[in-house]
Design a protein around this motif. Structure first.
Motif, PDB file in Angstrom:
ATOM      1  N   PHE A  30      16.123  23.575  22.707  1.00  8.68           N
ATOM      2  CA  PHE A  30      15.442  23.009  23.875  1.00  8.68           C
ATOM      3  C   PHE A  30      14.006  23.498  24.033  1.00  8.68           C
ATOM      4  CE2 PHE A  30      19.633  21.668  25.141  1.00  8.68           C
ATOM      5  CZ  PHE A  30      19.381  20.498  25.850  1.00  8.68           C
ATOM      6  N   THR A  31      13.706  24.724  23.587  1.00 10.78           N
ATOM      7  CA  THR A  31      12.367  25.266  23.815  1.00 10.78           C
ATOM      8  C   THR A  31      11.415  25.087  22.638  1.00 10.78           C
ATOM      9  OG1 THR A  31      13.107  27.454  23.084  1.00 10.78           O
ATOM     10  CG2 THR A  31      13.171  26.990  25.456  1.00 10.78           C
ATOM     11  N   GLU A  32      11.928  25.083  21.393  1.00 15.61           N
ATOM     12  CA  GLU A  32      11.049  25.014  20.223  1.00 15.61           C
ATOM     13  C   GLU A  32      11.190  23.720  19.426  1.00 15.61           C
ATOM     14  OE1 GLU A  32      11.651  28.454  17.766  1.00 15.61           O
ATOM     15  OE2 GLU A  32      11.724  29.784  19.498  1.00 15.61           O
ATOM     16  N   ILE A  33      12.428  23.350  19.107  1.00 19.71           N
ATOM     17  CA  ILE A  33      12.648  22.244  18.173  1.00 19.71           C
ATOM     18  C   ILE A  33      12.395  20.886  18.819  1.00 19.71           C
ATOM     19  CG2 ILE A  33      14.349  21.121  16.680  1.00 19.71           C
ATOM     20  CD1 ILE A  33      15.632  23.917  16.331  1.00 19.71           C
ATOM     21  N   ALA A  34      13.056  20.593  19.936  1.00 20.62           N
ATOM     22  CA  ALA A  34      12.936  19.269  20.560  1.00 20.62           C
ATOM     23  C   ALA A  34      11.512  18.939  21.026  1.00 20.62           C
ATOM     24  CB  ALA A  34      13.923  19.134  21.705  1.00 20.62           C
ATOM     25  N   PRO A  35      10.763  19.880  21.628  1.00 23.46           N
ATOM     26  CA  PRO A  35       9.387  19.535  22.023  1.00 23.46           C
ATOM     27  C   PRO A  35       8.488  19.164  20.835  1.00 23.46           C
ATOM     28  CG  PRO A  35      10.099  21.483  23.194  1.00 23.46           C
ATOM     29  CD  PRO A  35      11.156  21.187  22.169  1.00 23.46           C
ATOM     30  N   LYS A  36       8.813  19.700  19.653  1.00 23.54           N
ATOM     31  CA  LYS A  36       8.026  19.377  18.464  1.00 23.54           C
ATOM     32  C   LYS A  36       8.162  17.900  18.090  1.00 23.54           C
ATOM     33  CE  LYS A  36       9.341  21.256  14.528  1.00 23.54           C
ATOM     34  NZ  LYS A  36       9.589  22.213  13.434  1.00 23.54           N
ATOM     35  N   TYR A  37       9.301  17.297  18.431  1.00 19.68           N
ATOM     36  CA  TYR A  37       9.558  15.900  18.083  1.00 19.68           C
ATOM     37  C   TYR A  37       9.458  14.968  19.291  1.00 19.68           C
ATOM     38  CZ  TYR A  37      11.539  18.170  13.987  1.00 19.68           C
ATOM     39  OH  TYR A  37      11.721  18.936  12.881  1.00 19.68           O
ATOM     40  N   ALA A  38       8.758  15.379  20.332  1.00 22.20           N
ATOM     41  CA  ALA A  38       8.708  14.590  21.562  1.00 22.20           C
ATOM     42  C   ALA A  38       8.128  13.198  21.356  1.00 22.20           C
ATOM     43  CB  ALA A  38       7.891  15.336  22.616  1.00 22.20           C
ATOM     44  N   ASP A  39       7.201  13.037  20.417  1.00 20.03           N
ATOM     45  CA  ASP A  39       6.568  11.734  20.221  1.00 20.03           C
ATOM     46  C   ASP A  39       7.204  10.925  19.088  1.00 20.03           C
ATOM     47  OD1 ASP A  39       5.729  13.581  18.380  1.00 20.03           O
ATOM     48  OD2 ASP A  39       3.699  12.798  18.221  1.00 20.03           O
ATOM     49  N   GLU A  84      20.334  14.902  14.289  1.00 19.04           N
ATOM     50  CA  GLU A  84      19.383  13.988  14.923  1.00 19.04           C
ATOM     51  C   GLU A  84      19.858  13.584  16.308  1.00 19.04           C
ATOM     52  OE1 GLU A  84      17.459  11.041  12.715  1.00 19.04           O
ATOM     53  OE2 GLU A  84      17.078  12.382  11.020  1.00 19.04           O
ATOM     54  N   LYS A  85      21.160  13.419  16.490  1.00 13.75           N
ATOM     55  CA  LYS A  85      21.684  13.101  17.816  1.00 13.75           C
ATOM     56  C   LYS A  85      21.449  14.255  18.781  1.00 13.75           C
ATOM     57  CE  LYS A  85      25.091   9.847  16.195  1.00 13.75           C
ATOM     58  NZ  LYS A  85      26.448   9.637  15.728  1.00 13.75           N
ATOM     59  N   MET A  86      21.650  15.487  18.318  1.00 16.63           N
ATOM     60  CA  MET A  86      21.442  16.655  19.181  1.00 16.63           C
ATOM     61  C   MET A  86      19.968  16.801  19.568  1.00 16.63           C
ATOM     62  SD  MET A  86      24.277  18.086  19.934  1.00 16.63           S
ATOM     63  CE  MET A  86      25.154  16.544  19.885  1.00 16.63           C
ATOM     64  N   ILE A  87      19.059  16.557  18.636  1.00 19.41           N
ATOM     65  CA  ILE A  87      17.626  16.646  18.945  1.00 19.41           C
ATOM     66  C   ILE A  87      17.234  15.576  19.951  1.00 19.41           C
ATOM     67  CG2 ILE A  87      15.295  16.400  17.996  1.00 19.41           C
ATOM     68  CD1 ILE A  87      16.355  17.706  15.422  1.00 19.41           C
ATOM     69  N   THR A  88      17.762  14.370  19.789  1.00 20.31           N
ATOM     70  CA  THR A  88      17.455  13.289  20.718  1.00 20.31           C
ATOM     71  C   THR A  88      17.936  13.637  22.121  1.00 20.31           C
ATOM     72  OG1 THR A  88      17.608  11.669  18.942  1.00 20.31           O
ATOM     73  CG2 THR A  88      17.773  10.838  21.185  1.00 20.31           C
ATOM     74  N   VAL A  89      19.116  14.212  22.247  1.00 20.29           N
ATOM     75  CA  VAL A  89      19.636  14.622  23.559  1.00 20.29           C
ATOM     76  C   VAL A  89      18.771  15.736  24.138  1.00 20.29           C
ATOM     77  CG1 VAL A  89      21.579  15.762  24.695  1.00 20.29           C
ATOM     78  CG2 VAL A  89      22.000  13.878  23.129  1.00 20.29           C
ATOM     79  N   ALA A  90      18.331  16.672  23.303  1.00 20.55           N
ATOM     80  CA  ALA A  90      17.576  17.838  23.776  1.00 20.55           C
ATOM     81  C   ALA A  90      16.142  17.502  24.168  1.00 20.55           C
ATOM     82  CB  ALA A  90      17.572  18.920  22.704  1.00 20.55           C
ATOM     83  N   LYS A  91      15.666  16.311  23.835  1.00 18.48           N
ATOM     84  CA  LYS A  91      14.292  15.951  24.208  1.00 18.48           C
ATOM     85  C   LYS A  91      14.108  15.929  25.722  1.00 18.48           C
ATOM     86  CE  LYS A  91      12.491  13.010  20.587  1.00 18.48           C
ATOM     87  NZ  LYS A  91      12.221  11.591  20.295  1.00 18.48           N
ATOM     88  N   GLU A  92      15.136  15.547  26.446  1.00 16.43           N
ATOM     89  CA  GLU A  92      15.062  15.548  27.910  1.00 16.43           C
ATOM     90  C   GLU A  92      15.779  16.796  28.412  1.00 16.43           C
ATOM     91  OE1 GLU A  92      16.332  12.816  31.727  1.00 16.43           O
ATOM     92  OE2 GLU A  92      16.413  11.961  29.716  1.00 16.43           O
ATOM     93  N   ASP A  93      15.042  17.699  29.021  1.00 16.87           N
ATOM     94  CA  ASP A  93      15.578  19.001  29.413  1.00 16.87           C
ATOM     95  C   ASP A  93      16.167  18.927  30.820  1.00 16.87           C
ATOM     96  OD1 ASP A  93      16.194  21.633  29.593  1.00 16.87           O
ATOM     97  OD2 ASP A  93      14.142  22.381  29.549  1.00 16.87           O
TER      98      ASP A  93
END
Length: 113
Positions: A77-86, A46-55
């Motif tokens: 950065f291209t598939e996983i994080a944009p899915k959780y942007a909101d 979850e920490k990695m996804i939160t960091v990857a939200k901002e590219d």
């Protein structure tokens, strides 16, 4: 300060195991492991996804310092994080599946939502 699980390993060995498990989770979307390990992997993922939200370059270098495969970093950065942007957290789900046959350790499946 919250207590951390040591998982019966030294710090360097434990971090290497967590890095490998987080990488495998991002690569395949789901892993089966013990409940204690699943809780730690969930926290780090979850920490990695939160960091990857901002590219940006700084965040890419932070993630590459933890995730062990460059292709998985790109996927994050291209598939996983944009899915959780909101969403503001709660990117993983831990499902208990009962005790392991050999030593009765509580097993769980961790997956990306």
């Amino acid at each position: 300060m919250p207590r951390t699980r040591k998982l019966g390993r030294a710090t360097d060995s434990r971090m290497a195991m967590l890095r490998a498990m987080v990488t495998y989770l991002f690569e395949n979307g789901k892993i089966e492991t013990t409940l204690a390990r699943a809780k730690d992997v969930s926290s780090m993922a979850e920490k990695m996804i939160t960091v990857a939200k901002e590219d940006n370059l700084h965040n890419k270098r932070m993630v590459m310092g933890f995730v062990t495969k460059e292709s998985v970093t790109h996927k994050l950065f291209t598939e996983i994080a944009p899915k959780y942007a909101d969403k503001n957290g709660g990117y993983t789900r831990i499902t208990k599946i009962g005790p392991r046959r050999g030593d009765a350790a509580e097993m769980a499946i961790i997956e990306l939502l």
